[in-house]
Structures are given as C-alpha cells and as structure tokens.
Scaffold this motif. Structure first.
Motif, PDB file in Angstrom:
ATOM      1  N   GLN A  60      32.111  52.624  43.992  1.00  0.00           N
ATOM      2  CA  GLN A  60      32.368  52.770  45.425  1.00  0.00           C
ATOM      3  C   GLN A  60      33.787  53.259  45.681  1.00  0.00           C
ATOM      4  N   ALA A  61      34.746  52.750  44.879  1.00  0.00           N
ATOM      5  CA  ALA A  61      36.137  53.168  45.039  1.00  0.00           C
ATOM      6  C   ALA A  61      36.303  54.650  44.730  1.00  0.00           C
ATOM      7  N   LEU A  62      35.547  55.142  43.746  1.00  0.00           N
ATOM      8  CA  LEU A  62      35.630  56.559  43.396  1.00  0.00           C
ATOM      9  C   LEU A  62      35.176  57.454  44.542  1.00  0.00           C
ATOM     10  N   GLN A  63      34.307  56.915  45.398  1.00  0.00           N
ATOM     11  CA  GLN A  63      33.799  57.699  46.515  1.00  0.00           C
ATOM     12  C   GLN A  63      34.740  57.668  47.723  1.00  0.00           C
ATOM     13  N   MET A  64      35.748  56.788  47.666  1.00  0.00           N
ATOM     14  CA  MET A  64      36.711  56.709  48.766  1.00  0.00           C
ATOM     15  C   MET A  64      37.759  57.809  48.627  1.00  0.00           C
ATOM     16  N   PRO A  65      38.225  58.326  49.747  1.00  0.00           N
ATOM     17  CA  PRO A  65      39.331  59.293  49.695  1.00  0.00           C
ATOM     18  C   PRO A  65      40.560  58.636  49.066  1.00  0.00           C
ATOM     19  N   ARG A  66      41.386  59.427  48.426  1.00  0.00           N
ATOM     20  CA  ARG A  66      42.564  58.913  47.751  1.00  0.00           C
ATOM     21  C   ARG A  66      43.472  58.079  48.668  1.00  0.00           C
ATOM     22  N   PRO A  67      43.717  58.483  49.917  1.00  0.00           N
ATOM     23  CA  PRO A  67      44.576  57.653  50.773  1.00  0.00           C
ATOM     24  C   PRO A  67      44.042  56.239  50.985  1.00  0.00           C
ATOM     25  N   VAL A  68      42.705  56.101  51.104  1.00  0.00           N
ATOM     26  CA  VAL A  68      42.109  54.774  51.278  1.00  0.00           C
ATOM     27  C   VAL A  68      42.280  53.957  49.998  1.00  0.00           C
ATOM     28  N   GLN A  69      42.026  54.587  48.842  1.00  0.00           N
ATOM     29  CA  GLN A  69      42.207  53.883  47.575  1.00  0.00           C
ATOM     30  C   GLN A  69      43.632  53.379  47.421  1.00  0.00           C
ATOM     31  N   THR A  70      44.601  54.256  47.763  1.00  0.00           N
ATOM     32  CA  THR A  70      46.015  53.902  47.595  1.00  0.00           C
ATOM     33  C   THR A  70      46.412  52.746  48.506  1.00  0.00           C
ATOM     34  N   ALA A  71      46.046  52.841  49.774  1.00  0.00           N
ATOM     35  CA  ALA A  71      46.412  51.792  50.730  1.00  0.00           C
ATOM     36  C   ALA A  71      45.696  50.480  50.415  1.00  0.00           C
ATOM     37  N   LYS A  72      44.415  50.571  50.083  1.00  0.00           N
ATOM     38  CA  LYS A  72      43.639  49.369  49.760  1.00  0.00           C
ATOM     39  C   LYS A  72      44.225  48.673  48.536  1.00  0.00           C
ATOM     40  N   GLN A  73      44.566  49.420  47.498  1.00  0.00           N
ATOM     41  CA  GLN A  73      45.135  48.823  46.294  1.00  0.00           C
ATOM     42  C   GLN A  73      46.474  48.167  46.583  1.00  0.00           C
ATOM     43  N   HIS A  74      47.265  48.805  47.456  1.00  0.00           N
ATOM     44  CA  HIS A  74      48.565  48.229  47.812  1.00  0.00           C
ATOM     45  C   HIS A  74      48.378  46.897  48.559  1.00  0.00           C
ATOM     46  N   ILE A  75      47.384  46.852  49.431  1.00  0.00           N
ATOM     47  CA  ILE A  75      47.092  45.593  50.139  1.00  0.00           C
ATOM     48  C   ILE A  75      46.629  44.532  49.147  1.00  0.00           C
ATOM     49  N   ASP A  76      45.740  44.913  48.224  1.00  0.00           N
ATOM     50  CA  ASP A  76      45.229  43.965  47.229  1.00  0.00           C
ATOM     51  C   ASP A  76      46.359  43.364  46.393  1.00  0.00           C
ATOM     52  N   ASP A  77      47.350  44.194  46.070  1.00  0.00           N
ATOM     53  CA  ASP A  77      48.440  43.751  45.203  1.00  0.00           C
ATOM     54  C   ASP A  77      49.547  43.007  45.952  1.00  0.00           C
ATOM     55  N   TYR A  78      49.762  43.362  47.213  1.00  0.00           N
ATOM     56  CA  TYR A  78      50.929  42.834  47.943  1.00  0.00           C
ATOM     57  C   TYR A  78      50.547  42.233  49.300  1.00  0.00           C
ATOM     58  N   PHE A  79      49.378  41.606  49.386  1.00  0.00           N
ATOM     59  CA  PHE A  79      48.903  41.093  50.677  1.00  0.00           C
ATOM     60  C   PHE A  79      49.812  40.007  51.254  1.00  0.00           C
ATOM     61  N   ALA A  80      50.611  39.363  50.410  1.00  0.00           N
ATOM     62  CA  ALA A  80      51.504  38.311  50.905  1.00  0.00           C
ATOM     63  C   ALA A  80      52.777  38.885  51.539  1.00  0.00           C
ATOM     64  N   ASP A  81      53.023  40.187  51.346  1.00  0.00           N
ATOM     65  CA  ASP A  81      54.218  40.812  51.909  1.00  0.00           C
ATOM     66  C   ASP A  81      54.006  41.162  53.383  1.00  0.00           C
ATOM     67  N   ASP A  82      55.078  41.541  54.025  1.00  0.00           N
ATOM     68  CA  ASP A  82      55.015  41.936  55.442  1.00  0.00           C
ATOM     69  C   ASP A  82      54.615  43.408  55.523  1.00  0.00           C
ATOM     70  N   LEU A  83      53.311  43.670  55.504  1.00  0.00           N
ATOM     71  CA  LEU A  83      52.794  45.039  55.494  1.00  0.00           C
ATOM     72  C   LEU A  83      52.494  45.521  56.902  1.00  0.00           C
ATOM     73  N   THR A  84      52.686  46.826  57.120  1.00  0.00           N
ATOM     74  CA  THR A  84      52.382  47.451  58.409  1.00  0.00           C
ATOM     75  C   THR A  84      51.533  48.687  58.182  1.00  0.00           C
ATOM     76  N   VAL A  85      50.838  49.119  59.229  1.00  0.00           N
ATOM     77  CA  VAL A  85      50.031  50.332  59.127  1.00  0.00           C
ATOM     78  C   VAL A  85      50.926  51.523  58.817  1.00  0.00           C
ATOM     79  N   ALA A  86      52.091  51.571  59.448  1.00  0.00           N
ATOM     80  CA  ALA A  86      53.014  52.679  59.215  1.00  0.00           C
ATOM     81  C   ALA A  86      53.445  52.728  57.748  1.00  0.00           C
ATOM     82  N   GLY A  87      53.763  51.567  57.193  1.00  0.00           N
ATOM     83  CA  GLY A  87      54.183  51.521  55.796  1.00  0.00           C
ATOM     84  C   GLY A  87      53.062  51.898  54.849  1.00  0.00           C
ATOM     85  N   LEU A  88      51.853  51.421  55.132  1.00  0.00           N
ATOM     86  CA  LEU A  88      50.707  51.764  54.298  1.00  0.00           C
ATOM     87  C   LEU A  88      50.384  53.251  54.390  1.00  0.00           C
ATOM     88  N   ALA A  89      50.459  53.802  55.596  1.00  0.00           N
ATOM     89  CA  ALA A  89      50.182  55.229  55.791  1.00  0.00           C
ATOM     90  C   ALA A  89      51.193  56.080  55.049  1.00  0.00           C
TER      91      ALA A  89
END
Length: 313
Positions: A158-187
């Motif tokens: 399923q991840a392979l079917q996601m566009p690269r930006p979604v994979q990148t942002a999703k992985q960053h959330i998975d790894d750093y969900f305890a940090d102060d994340l924002t949509v702007a920073g993820l984008a």
C-alpha cells in the motif's frame, strides 16, 4: 499475493513451525537444499541473495522476505562481510499452482518490523525445548509470524502505491510523533505545499496529516496504558501531548473513555494495585512479567562461521 489467505493454505500447520538464527562472520553459502521448503527470512546484518527454484531475490540489512520452493533453495551470504540472519520455517502445504506462483513471486525486500523481529526472537529463544504446551506455543507463534509478515507486506504494498510526498510525511510522523509537528513543517520535508499535502493525505489515507498525527499519538498512548506501568502524565508527555489534562480529553474523544478507564478495563496494573485489588476480591494476585526444524539437515557455514538451527520436535 493474497495476504488475507489463511496460513494453513500456505504452510502445513500439522507439521509445526521451527525457528533459527545463524551468523556468518565472513559470508558464505548455505545449501542448496533440495525438496519443498517454506520460510520467512530476516537479514539483520549484511546482504543475502536467495535462489528459490527459478527466482532470485536480494535482501539487504534490515529487510525480510518469504520464500517457497519445490526443488532448490540456496542462500548466498555476502563474502568478506559479517552476515546475521534469523528465520521461521515450515513445510509447505498442498498449494494450488496459482497460489504457489503468487508465493514464489511473493514479497521480498520488506523492512523488518519490530513486531516481526520480536516474534521470531521469542521463537528462537524457545530453543529445542519440547512438550505438549511448548510445542503448541511454538506452533501458535509460527502462525503469528506468518500473519505478522502478511500484514507488514500488505502495508508495504500500500505504501508503494502512495505518492512520495505522502510516504515521506507519513514516515516522519511515525518516527517523530512525540515532537511538535506542523503541516507546514511536514509539507516542507515532503517538498510540497501544505494544501497539496492535505489533499494527498485525504485522497490516500482518508485523513489530514494532523488527524493522522493525533491517531498515531492516541494509538501509542493506548499501547503504553495497557502494557506498561508508566504514569498517565509520563505517557502524555512521552506521546506529544501538552499536559495530562489535554491527554485525557483527547483520549476520551477518541475512545469514549478516560485513560484511567482504559487501564482499568484490562490493562496493566502495578504490583501495589494488584495487592490492593486482592484485598477486596479475596483472590491472590498474579503478576506476569513479559520479558529450522532440521527439515533439510544441518546448517553449514564457511570456515569460522557460527551457524545455529533450532529443532522443532
């Protein structure tokens, strides 16, 4: 491959499962094995090339794969490099040809999940111990390994079917969900505009990036509530909530009950809580602390190698 298929359709569960691990300090070769064989192989260090009948696949460090053959199985470990592997193996079931072809061309090169690694480690640690209960435990563990792998493989596809930006942002959330994340920073990390990232998440995950972030925090929080003795405040801060009150409010919105109620409904209890509970129930409290087969003969590594198999009696 149809990952929803029962394990019994792929492995002969009546023959049981076995676990093993091997270390090849300088690389080498294992096999070829002849006959029917099925295994899930994890590569912890180094690189391995697997020949399974007429199919070849390469696994790098941190990857895993499932391999099924009718005639030949050969594992080639990268020469002059330390290679460490572990596995869960079984006798193949009576697979229809269509299913056999899908398994033969099945998933390889999937990242090893903590869940899969833990299950196989437990299996390896059982060693050669035997008995009705431990055999049943080993076989249940083997089925769990295959189910866990199929789940990971489905998520990987399923991840392979996601566009690269979604994979990148999703992985960053998975790894750093305890940090102060924002949509702007993820984008910014994904290389797209915030609005485009929101649109992509909605299309492929059905939620916004921030909603996915809160889901990740809540799921991790629930796990810690049910499986650890951390205080509610410790869990709140560890999972990225502003304070315990904020944590309690968010958890109640998601699960319909407070963190304390989640824990009380069957989660972790400290020894002190168990003793207190026993005063009212009159029951003694119990506290649980968690902490190849020789289908084709002995493992043989290169000179100086240390290869080990665990036999499933």
């Amino acid at each position: 491959m149809d990952y929803g298929r029962p394990v019994s359709d792929i492995a002969d569960t009546s023959q049981g499962f076995a676990f093993g691990e091997a270390l090849y300090p300088l690389g080498g070769v294992y096999g070829p094995l002849t006959g029917r064989y099925l295994c899930i192989l994890l590569v912890h260090e180094g690189q391995v090339t697997i020949t399974s009948d007429d199919t070849r696949a390469m696994l790098d460090e941190g990857q895993c794969g499932i391999f099924y053959n009718e005639h030949i199985y050969l594992a080639e470990f990268e020469i002059k490099r330390r290679v460490r592997v572990s596995w869960c193996e079984a006798t193949p079931g009576n697979l229809p040809e269509a299913v056999a072809m899908r398994v033969r061309g099945g998933s390889a090169g999937i990242d090893i999940s903590e869940r899969l690694d833990t299950l196989i480690r437990i299996g390896v640690d059982l060693g050669s111990a035997f008995g009705a209960n431990i055999n049943a435990f080993r076989n249940a563990l083997g089925e769990a390994v295959f189910h866990a792998f199929f789940h990971d493989a489905r998520m990987w596809e399923q991840a392979l079917q996601m566009p690269r930006p979604v994979q990148t942002a999703k992985q960053h959330i998975d790894d750093y969900f305890a940090d102060d994340l924002t949509v702007a920073g993820l984008a910014s990390k994904a290389g797209v505009t915030p609005q485009h990232l929101i649109s992509l998440f909605g299309k492929h995950l059905g939620v916004t990036p921030i909603r996915y972030l809160w889901q990740k925090r809540a799921d991790r929080s629930q796990f810690l509530l049910l499986n650890t003795g951390l205080t509610i405040a410790e869990i709140a801060y560890q999972c990225g909530y502003k304070n315990p009150f904020h944590f309690s409010r968010q958890i109640k919105q998601r699960y319909g009950v407070s963190p304390k109620e989640i824990r009380a409904r069957g989660g972790y209890r400290t020894p002190a809580e168990l003793r207190e509970l026993s005063k009212f129930t009159g029951r003694k409290s119990g506290l649980t602390v968690k902490g190849r087969s020789e289908l084709h003969g002995q493992v043989q590594g290169p000179k100086g190698g240390d290869a080990q198999r665990r036999k499933d009696p």
